[in-house]
Design a protein around this motif. Structure first.
Motif, mmCIF file in Angstrom:
data_model
loop_
_atom_site.group_PDB
_atom_site.id
_atom_site.type_symbol
_atom_site.label_atom_id
_atom_site.label_comp_id
_atom_site.label_asym_id
_atom_site.label_seq_id
_atom_site.Cartn_x
_atom_site.Cartn_y
_atom_site.Cartn_z
ATOM 1 N N LYS A 9 1.019 -1.000 0.300
ATOM 2 C CA LYS A 9 -0.235 -0.142 -0.170
ATOM 3 C C LYS A 9 0.539 1.043 -0.029
ATOM 4 O O LYS A 9 2.160 1.057 0.568
ATOM 5 C CB LYS A 9 -1.251 -0.163 1.231
ATOM 6 C CG LYS A 9 -0.311 0.081 2.813
ATOM 7 C CD LYS A 9 -1.338 -0.038 3.470
ATOM 8 C CE LYS A 9 -0.815 -0.483 5.235
ATOM 9 N NZ LYS A 9 -1.853 -0.298 6.503
ATOM 10 N N LEU A 10 0.300 2.213 -0.289
ATOM 11 C CA LEU A 10 0.977 3.274 -0.194
ATOM 12 C C LEU A 10 0.315 4.668 0.216
ATOM 13 O O LEU A 10 -0.684 4.652 0.633
ATOM 14 C CB LEU A 10 0.797 4.015 -1.383
ATOM 15 C CG LEU A 10 1.587 5.628 -2.367
ATOM 16 C CD1 LEU A 10 3.168 5.302 -2.083
ATOM 17 C CD2 LEU A 10 0.460 6.138 -3.705
ATOM 18 N N ARG A 11 0.600 5.226 1.204
ATOM 19 C CA ARG A 11 -0.100 5.765 2.478
ATOM 20 C C ARG A 11 0.755 7.481 1.843
ATOM 21 O O ARG A 11 2.602 7.322 2.104
ATOM 22 C CB ARG A 11 0.841 5.395 4.247
ATOM 23 C CG ARG A 11 0.378 6.521 4.731
ATOM 24 C CD ARG A 11 0.532 6.496 6.476
ATOM 25 N NE ARG A 11 -0.626 4.733 6.727
ATOM 26 C CZ ARG A 11 -0.541 4.052 8.317
ATOM 27 N NH1 ARG A 11 0.443 4.611 8.771
ATOM 28 N NH2 ARG A 11 -0.916 2.832 7.926
ATOM 29 N N VAL A 12 -0.475 8.261 2.386
ATOM 30 C CA VAL A 12 -0.195 9.326 1.789
ATOM 31 C C VAL A 12 -0.474 10.238 3.053
ATOM 32 O O VAL A 12 -1.916 10.509 3.345
ATOM 33 C CB VAL A 12 -0.712 10.309 0.402
ATOM 34 C CG1 VAL A 12 -0.641 11.921 0.394
ATOM 35 C CG2 VAL A 12 -0.344 8.950 -0.668
ATOM 36 N N THR A 13 -0.052 11.613 3.170
ATOM 37 C CA THR A 13 -0.353 11.943 4.458
ATOM 38 C C THR A 13 -0.872 13.537 3.592
ATOM 39 O O THR A 13 -0.250 14.407 2.794
ATOM 40 C CB THR A 13 0.673 12.555 5.391
ATOM 41 O OG1 THR A 13 1.242 11.491 5.893
ATOM 42 C CG2 THR A 13 0.045 13.603 6.755
ATOM 43 N N TYR A 14 -2.065 14.437 4.264
ATOM 44 C CA TYR A 14 -2.489 15.114 3.810
ATOM 45 C C TYR A 14 -2.626 16.670 5.123
ATOM 46 O O TYR A 14 -2.617 15.679 5.976
ATOM 47 C CB TYR A 14 -4.215 15.304 2.595
ATOM 48 C CG TYR A 14 -3.866 14.471 1.666
ATOM 49 C CD1 TYR A 14 -2.943 14.721 0.441
ATOM 50 C CD2 TYR A 14 -4.146 13.064 1.759
ATOM 51 C CE1 TYR A 14 -3.317 13.903 -0.540
ATOM 52 C CE2 TYR A 14 -3.995 11.919 0.787
ATOM 53 C CZ TYR A 14 -3.290 12.224 -0.134
ATOM 54 O OH TYR A 14 -3.773 11.550 -1.426
ATOM 55 N N ASP A 41 -9.163 20.874 10.906
ATOM 56 C CA ASP A 41 -6.908 21.095 10.785
ATOM 57 C C ASP A 41 -6.328 20.185 11.389
ATOM 58 O O ASP A 41 -6.010 20.362 12.730
ATOM 59 C CB ASP A 41 -6.956 22.706 11.360
ATOM 60 C CG ASP A 41 -8.005 23.613 11.112
ATOM 61 O OD1 ASP A 41 -8.105 23.757 9.561
ATOM 62 O OD2 ASP A 41 -8.314 24.713 12.044
ATOM 63 N N ARG A 42 -5.657 19.473 11.042
ATOM 64 C CA ARG A 42 -5.370 18.425 11.462
ATOM 65 C C ARG A 42 -4.426 17.364 10.291
ATOM 66 O O ARG A 42 -5.339 17.639 9.536
ATOM 67 C CB ARG A 42 -5.545 17.259 11.668
ATOM 68 C CG ARG A 42 -7.142 16.204 11.666
ATOM 69 C CD ARG A 42 -8.006 15.621 12.744
ATOM 70 N NE ARG A 42 -9.202 14.795 12.147
ATOM 71 C CZ ARG A 42 -8.991 13.690 11.471
ATOM 72 N NH1 ARG A 42 -7.431 13.124 11.620
ATOM 73 N NH2 ARG A 42 -10.257 13.289 10.569
ATOM 74 N N PHE A 43 -3.348 16.871 10.674
ATOM 75 C CA PHE A 43 -2.812 16.301 9.483
ATOM 76 C C PHE A 43 -3.517 14.596 9.118
ATOM 77 O O PHE A 43 -4.136 14.043 10.769
ATOM 78 C CB PHE A 43 -1.358 15.615 9.829
ATOM 79 C CG PHE A 43 -0.996 16.982 9.747
ATOM 80 C CD1 PHE A 43 0.330 17.149 8.674
ATOM 81 C CD2 PHE A 43 0.086 17.593 10.781
ATOM 82 C CE1 PHE A 43 0.305 18.270 8.409
ATOM 83 C CE2 PHE A 43 0.871 19.144 10.338
ATOM 84 C CZ PHE A 43 1.093 19.167 9.106
ATOM 85 N N ILE A 44 -4.404 14.083 8.317
ATOM 86 C CA ILE A 44 -4.609 12.781 7.352
ATOM 87 C C ILE A 44 -3.625 11.818 7.607
ATOM 88 O O ILE A 44 -3.134 12.351 6.070
ATOM 89 C CB ILE A 44 -6.165 12.946 7.425
ATOM 90 C CG1 ILE A 44 -5.995 13.617 5.927
ATOM 91 C CG2 ILE A 44 -6.927 13.311 8.290
ATOM 92 C CD1 ILE A 44 -7.126 13.741 5.179
#
Length: 790
Positions: free
Chosen positions: A713-718, A747-750
């Motif tokens: 899997k590829l995990r991406v943070t937004y 307002d947080r990183f996901i």
């Protein structure tokens, strides 16, 4: 506070004003040429010899190959690999000129002299072949510079028109020519420098100031300093005006207003710019620019540097109130940063001889620069402060990082600031065994010391005739108020430190006079600048550390790979680090000297776990090829259990994540992106909530390693509040997901996981190209982290 800064500006302004008009040498401090100072037997001289051997082990024709290729000449050998054949081709060649120049001046080694002349002759041949003054090893340079001259400029933090930091690369060559002429006395380097500077002037003659400032968004080293030096050497004021145009206003303007806007910035991109600001200030008498450079130095040294003088984590300035990222990272302070901070310290000291500049200089030379070279040869890029981690060293024929280039220079110029003078008055700044030959005064000074294994230094003066001058000696900050004692021919002198923290004696000196300086040292515990409960121990200016073991250290020497400069061995859990159980006020007593063993200390306080009680603390510069502890957490007995619980939870999560991670990249951070083959069009990067991001109205991509075909899997943070953004994620050209960011996550990183098709692990190359591509009229990202997982 305002009065204090006005006073400091006044102090800096006086020598600047007096230096204009040709009387600079009468008022301003001056350093001695390296050729006037010879090192005596010591660990510094040993390091110099190790560096000399490394320099001679390199093949000039391989370093010259990129320059000959770009000039249309046939190389005599193939490029070196690593960074020298992946876009930064030729940058070590520039460093090599400087290293040869330093080393020849310091040692008069004939092999070094022959190398230097050969390099210059071959580079002259390349420059003549170009026919327009240009000289460089940048692949495809002709096309790049034609586009720049035409105003076609696409600049990112490390990419200019698709090329990897070309001005940074070229700055190394400028500096090499300057050093060959100014330090080694190679006459033909001057017209070569003039021709290259003339090419640069012509190249940007049609560009507006706004276009140049856009170009300077890409890392460009100290091009402003180099052009200012070219003006001073050639007497051509046009290059000084060009140096001002090459000064990055985005950095200069906040510094002029005494605003620290450095958090999140790539550290070694900024320091050379500030060296240039100070060099221009020196040549023009601009006290505002000098004050800006001093403000930068003050905030970096006092608020952003750790005990050994280094700064940055993963090459970027961390928040001044939070050093946790540096404590946790395997990528601690970068050696190039300290190399450049020493250059800035030198310039500031020569304008205003305050011992504070030399206190930092001393701390950094002993503890970072000296420690960054293995006694068997090889240079360090990152020095982690994470307990239990280690450093990686370069191999001469395989590794060509930026810190190899600056490392080649570092150990040949230990003599540059031991002594300085102002007119006839002589300053002793560092306590390093050495001999000064001041030919103009017919004076020979011999400094004998075993410092820091001896808390004193002995200075013998040999003069052909009695002569009067004032001898200044630095009173270091680590010597307590009444601790320093000074004797002349065995007689105690009544001296007091002046406002610059120097003591001095004004007398008629005769042949055989001996000055002895007693420099009592004390053990201290220094907290990090953010005042978090972490300390390092110092004895005098020497930072102490303890070797742990060598287990699971995957290579103390790099392997020539793109990211081989990073110590990739397993991270030791922070909850297992040795903890001092004591209040901050009691920590200086937590270690004690080992009887009969100089500069060795044992743990005398309460440390947890007990297995660390037998550790010995020694000078950090003596530790190599080992895991070590340099920073130590401390707590009370009541806080120990809670601290362990908190760290254990955090570390367990981090360990699980690392174990499950195959590869990762931090978008917007220079070296991680470079290491992962970043490409892109219409893309931008920045910082939000102290994390770097990248987005694009076009696209950007990275290459992630998948050698064992384990990717699932590829995990991406937004950022959860980003909205109105639609883009595609493709892996090796295959559509993985269509992403819509609508702002509903707040307002947080996901973190979002995208499951990879089985085909990426069957028949696919061992590198996966992950591409983020915006829909028409939309934006891809911002992306804060990309992680390939099992």
């Amino acid at each position: 506070m305002k009065i204090f800064w006005l006073y400091k500006r006044f102090l800096i302004l006086i020598p600047l004003l007096l230096s204009v008009g040709g009387v600079q040498g009468q008022v301003r401090q001056a350093s001695f040429p390296l050729s006037a100072v010879q090192l005596s037997e010591s660990f510094f001289k040993a390091a110099q010899q190790t560096d000399l051997n490394y320099i001679l082990s390199l093949e000039p024709d391989r370093l010259l190959a990129p320059f000959l290729k770009e000039a249309g000449l046939k190389p005599r050998a193939k490029n070196y690999g690593n960074w020298e054949s992946s876009g930064l081709d030729g940058h070590i060649g520039g460093h090599y000129l400087s290293a040869l120049s330093n080393m020849f001046a310091a040692t008069k080694d004939t092999g070094i002299w022959r190398r230097l002349n050969y390099m210059i002759d071959e580079l002259e041949r390349c420059q003549q072949q170009h026919g327009n003054g240009y000289l460089g090893g940048i692949p495809g340079g002709d096309t790049l510079w034609k586009d720049i001259a035409a105003g076609k400029i696409t600049a990112g933090s490390f990419s200019l028109n698709g090329k990897w930091v070309p001005w940074y690369n070229l700055h190394k060559l400028f500096s090499g020519l300057i050093d060959a002429y100014r330090i080694a006395g190679i006459a033909k380097a001057k017209p070569m420098l003039a021709a290259l500077s003339g090419w640069c002037l012509q190249l940007v003659s049609g560009l507006s100031d706004a276009q140049i400032q856009r170009m300077l968004q890409c890392e460009h080293g100290g091009m402003n300093e180099a052009l200012a030096d070219a003006a001073a050497i050639t007497g051509d004021d046009r290059y000084l005006q060009l140096a001002k145009r090459f000064s990055h206003q985005l950095i200069l303007e906040p510094l002029l207003r005494h605003r620290d806007m450095l958090t999140g910035m790539h550290a070694n991109t900024q320091i050379p710019k500030v060296i240039g600001f100070m060099r221009i200030a020196t040549l023009t008498g601009n006290s505002d620019w000098a004050d800006a450079a001093d403000f930068f130095w003050q905030t970096v040294v006092k608020n952003r540097s750790v005990s050994f003088g280094g700064n940055s984590v993963r090459e970027h300035f961390n928040p001044v109130d939070d050093f946790s990222s540096m404590l946790e990272s395997r990528e601690g302070p970068e050696t190039c940063n300290s190399y450049n901070m020493l250059k800035l310290s030198k310039q500031l000291f020569l304008q205003h001889p305050s011992a504070a500049y030399m206190d930092y200089y001393e701390r950094t030379v002993y503890n970072h620069i000296l420690s960054s070279q293995n006694p068997a040869g090889g240079f360090v890029y990152f020095t982690p402060i994470r307990p239990g981690h280690y450093r990686v060293y370069s191999k001469a024929q395989e590794d060509f990082w930026c810190c190899v280039g600056s490392g080649l220079e570092n150990h040949g110029k230990y003599g540059e600031m031991i002594y300085t003078h102002r007119g006839a008055d002589l300053y002793v700044n560092l306590f390093i065994p050495s001999v000064l030959n001041w030919q103009e005064k017919g004076l020979r000074l011999i400094q004998e010391t075993r410092f820091p294994y001896e808390a004193a230094t002995h200075i013998k003066l040999e003069t052909g005739r009695p002569q009067r001058f004032r001898l200044y000696l630095r009173k270091p900050h680590w010597v307590r108020e009444s601790g320093l004692q000074l004797l002349v021919n065995g007689r105690l002198q009544q001296v007091a430190a002046d406002s610059n923290s120097y003591v001095s004696i004004d007398r008629v000196w005769e042949r055989g006079d001996v000055v002895t300086v007693q420099l009592p040292m004390h053990t201290e515990a220094e907290q990090l600048p953010d005042h978090s409960p972490w300390v390092s121990f110092t004895h005098g200016p020497i930072v102490l550390a303890a070797a742990i073991d060598t287990a699971d250290s995957i290579g103390f020497y790099a392997d020539g790979s793109r990211s081989g400069h990073i110590a990739k061995g397993p991270l030791r859990p922070l909850q297992d680090a040795p903890v001092f159980v004591a209040p901050a006020s009691a920590l200086r007593q937590a270690i004690a000297p080992v009887k009969g063993q100089q500069m060795q200390f044992k743990i005398s306080g309460t440390v947890y776990p007990n297995r660390y009680r037998d550790l010995r603390l020694v000078p950090f510069y003596t530790l190599h090829n080992t895991r070590y502890v340099l920073y130590w957490p401390f707590t009370t007995r009541e806080g120990l259990l809670q601290k362990q619980k908190e760290v254990s939870i955090r570390e367990a999560a981090r360990a699980r994540l690392e174990q499950n991670t195959i590869d990762q990249v931090q978008p917007g951070e220079q070296q991680p992106e470079t290491d992962h083959g970043f490409k892109g069009q219409a893309t931008a990067s920045g910082i939000h909530n102290e994390r770097h991001w990248r987005d694009a109205t076009g696209w950007f991509s990275y290459e992630l390693r998948n050698e064992k075909k384990e990717a699932r899997k590829l995990r991406v943070t937004y950022w959860g509040a980003d909205k109105g953004r639609r883009f595609q994620i493709r892996v090796n050209g295959l559509l993985l997901a269509t992403v819509v960011l609508d702002g509903t996550a707040g307002d947080r990183f996901i973190e979002v996981d995208y499951h990879l098709p089985a085909s990426v692990n069957t028949g696919q190359p061992p590198v996966l190209t992950v591409k983020f591509e915006a829909d028409p009229g939309s934006v891809a990202g911002g992306v804060f982290e990309v992680r390939l997982m099992k």
